[in-house]
Design an enzyme around this catalytic site. Structure first.
Site, short mmCIF file in Angstrom:
data_model
loop_
_atom_site.label_atom_id
_atom_site.label_comp_id
_atom_site.label_asym_id
_atom_site.label_seq_id
_atom_site.Cartn_x
_atom_site.Cartn_y
_atom_site.Cartn_z
N LYS A 137 0.82 -1.22 0.00
CA LYS A 137 0.00 0.00 0.00
C LYS A 137 0.85 1.27 0.00
CE LYS A 137 -3.56 -2.67 0.19
NZ LYS A 137 -2.96 -3.98 0.49
N TYR A 183 -12.20 -14.88 3.54
CA TYR A 183 -11.10 -13.90 3.63
C TYR A 183 -10.54 -13.90 5.06
CZ TYR A 183 -8.72 -9.46 4.19
OH TYR A 183 -7.79 -8.50 4.49
N TYR A 221 -2.40 -12.92 2.93
CA TYR A 221 -2.10 -12.63 1.52
C TYR A 221 -0.94 -13.48 0.98
CZ TYR A 221 -4.99 -8.45 2.36
OH TYR A 221 -6.00 -7.60 2.67
C1 LIG Z 1 -3.80 -5.23 0.19
C2 LIG Z 1 -2.81 -6.33 0.11
C3 LIG Z 1 -2.73 -7.14 -1.05
C4 LIG Z 1 -3.64 -6.97 -2.22
O1 LIG Z 1 -3.32 -5.80 -2.90
P1 LIG Z 1 -4.27 -5.20 -4.03
O2 LIG Z 1 -3.60 -3.96 -4.40
O3 LIG Z 1 -5.61 -4.98 -3.37
O4 LIG Z 1 -4.35 -6.18 -5.13
C5 LIG Z 1 -1.75 -8.11 -1.10
N1 LIG Z 1 -0.91 -8.31 -0.06
C6 LIG Z 1 -0.97 -7.58 1.07
C7 LIG Z 1 -0.03 -7.89 2.17
C8 LIG Z 1 -1.93 -6.56 1.19
O5 LIG Z 1 -1.98 -5.83 2.32
#
Ligand SMILES: *Cc1c(COP(=O)(O)O)cnc(C)c1O
Length: 323
Positions: free
Chosen positions: A41, A254, A280
Site C-alpha cells: 500500500k 477472507y 495474503y
Molecule cells: C492489500 C494487500 C494485497 C492486495 O493488494 P491489491 O492492491 O488490493 O491487489 C496483497 N498483499 C498484502 C499484504 C496486502 O496488504
C-alpha cells in the site's frame, strides 16, 4: 510523493527453489517499503496521497478490517503529514484485539471505531456517516474509498513504477521473469499488468486472490488496468485473458488461514528466512509451491514472487500457525 524506501531488494530464494526442484525463485521485497512496517500500500499511496494533500483536507476517513494493512499504511502517511485519521473497522476474523495492524493504528494516533459486522460491503454508509460527523465538528474530512475507479487507477500507478524498478534490477542481474506471482485483488496486479505491457515484457502475471467477490477478479483487474493506462496516456487495452487469476486459495473465507498457507509460511521461513503473512502472501506462496509440484514450470524458468507485506498481522494470528 515519496513515502516508500525504494528500490526494495530483489533476492533469490535458493533453498526454497532447490526444495521444490525448481523454478528459480526471486522475491521482490515490497514488505520492506518501510512505512510503519511497509507493504504494497505504501507504493500505492505515493500517488494517491499527493492528491489527498492537495485538497487541503485535515482528516482522513477510511475503513476496512481490524487487521487492515491498508489502514495501517494510510494512518502512517497521514501522521507524516499532520492529518488526523478516523478509521471505521469491521471486526473480521480477528476482532478488536490490540495486536498487529490495529495496535499500530492506535499507536500512530488513529481514532478507531470497530463495528460489530463481518461484511465489508456494509461499510460505505458507515464511512459516509463518519464524514458527516467530522464535518459537523468543523473538520475537513477526505473519504478514501477503496472502491472508486479513480482511486484504484491512481493507486495502481505505484505498481507501474514498481515494474520499472524491477525491470532495472532484472537487467542488472541478467535475468528475465517468465512469471510474476503475487497476492492481488485489484490494484497491485492491475499496475503490474500495465507496467509489464508498457515495457514489452513477455511475462505471465499470476495473481492469487486473497478474497472472492461477486465480480471475478481477472475481469475487474483488467478494468482497473484499462483505467490506469488511460490515466497514463498509454494506448493499451487489457482483458481478463491477459492474466491468470486464482480464486481458490482463499480457503473458506477472507482472512482465514488454510493448511496450505500455514505450510507455505513455515517452508519459506525455514528454507530462506523469509517471513510471509497469513492473509495474503502465505496463500500466494501456497499456490506457487503447488504449481511447482505440479511441474508447471520449465527447469530454466524464473518466477518473481512479489512480497506485498502484511507482516504485522502475523502476530495477531500466532495461534493459527500450528507451532
Ligand atoms: C492489500 C494487500 C494485497 C492486495 O493488494 P491489491 O492492491 O488490493 O491487489 C496483497 N498483499 C498484502 C499484504 C496486502 O496488504
Amino acid at each position: 510523493m515519496r513515502l516508500a524506501h525504494l528500490p526494495t531488494p530483489l533476492e533469490p530464494m535458493p533453498r526454497l527453489s532447490a526444495a521444490l526442484g525448481g523454478p528459480r525463485i526471486l522475491i521482490k521485497r515490497d514488505d520492506l517499503t518501510g512505512l510503519a512496517f511497509g507493504g504494497n500500500k505504501t507504493r500505492q499511496l505515493e500517488f494517491l496521497f499527493a492528491d489527498i494533500v492537495a485538497t487541503g483536507a485535515d482528516t482522513i476517513v477510511a475503513g476496512a478490517y481490524t487487521q487492515s494493512n491498508w489502514c495501517r499504511q494510510i494512518t502512517a502517511a497521514a501522521a507524516k503529514h499532520g492529518l488526523a485519521v478516523e478509521l471505521v473497522l469491521v471486526h473480521g476474523v480477528k476482532g478488536p484485539r490490540l495486536q498487529g495492524n490495529l495496535l499500530l493504528d492506535k499507536l500512530m494516533g488513529a481514532k478507531v471505531t470497530v463495528v460489530d459486522i463481518d461484511d465489508i460491503q456494509r461499510l460505505p454508509p458507515l464511512l459516509e456517516a463518519k464524514v458527516e460527523e467530522q464535518k459537523a465538528k468543523g473538520r475537513k474530512p477526505y473519504l478514501v474509498s477503496p472502491f472508486g475507479l479513480e482511486t484504484l487507477a491512481l493507486s495502481a500507478v505505484g505498481y507501474v513504477n514498481a515494474v520499472c524498478e524491477l525491470d532495472s534490477q532484472l537487467a542488472e542481474a541478467r535475468v528475465r521473469a517468465d512469471y510474476v506471482y503475487l497476492s492481488g485483488a485489484n490494484i497491485t496486479p492491475a499496475g503490474i499488468l500495465v507496467g509489464a505491457r508498457a515495457l514489452g515484457w513477455r511475462t505471465r502475471v499470476v495473481a492469487i486472490s486473497p478474497v472472492v467477490w461477486e465480480v471475478d477478479r481477472a475481469t475487474d483487474i483488467a478494468r482497473i488496468a484499462n483505467a490506469t493506462a488511460r490515466l497514463l496516456g498509454l494506448d493499451e487495452t487489457f482483458a481478463a485473458a491477459d492474466l491468470e487469476c486464482h480464486e481458490t486459495y482463499m480457503g473458506p473465507k477472507y482472512g482465514v488461514v488454510t493448511d496450505a498457507c500455514r505450510r507455505a509460511i513455515r517452508l519459506a521461513a525455514e528454507m530462506d528466512g523469509v517471513i510471509l503473512d497469513p492473509v495474503y502472501t502465505g496463500k500466494a506462496m501456497a499456490a506457487l509451491i503447488e504449481h511447482a509440484r505440479e511441474r508447471r514450470f520449465g527447469a530454466a524458468d524464473t518466477v518473481v514472487f512479489i512480497h506485498s507485506g502484511g507482516l504485522p498481522a502475523l502476530f495477531a494470528y500466532a495461534e493459527d500457525l500450528g507451532l
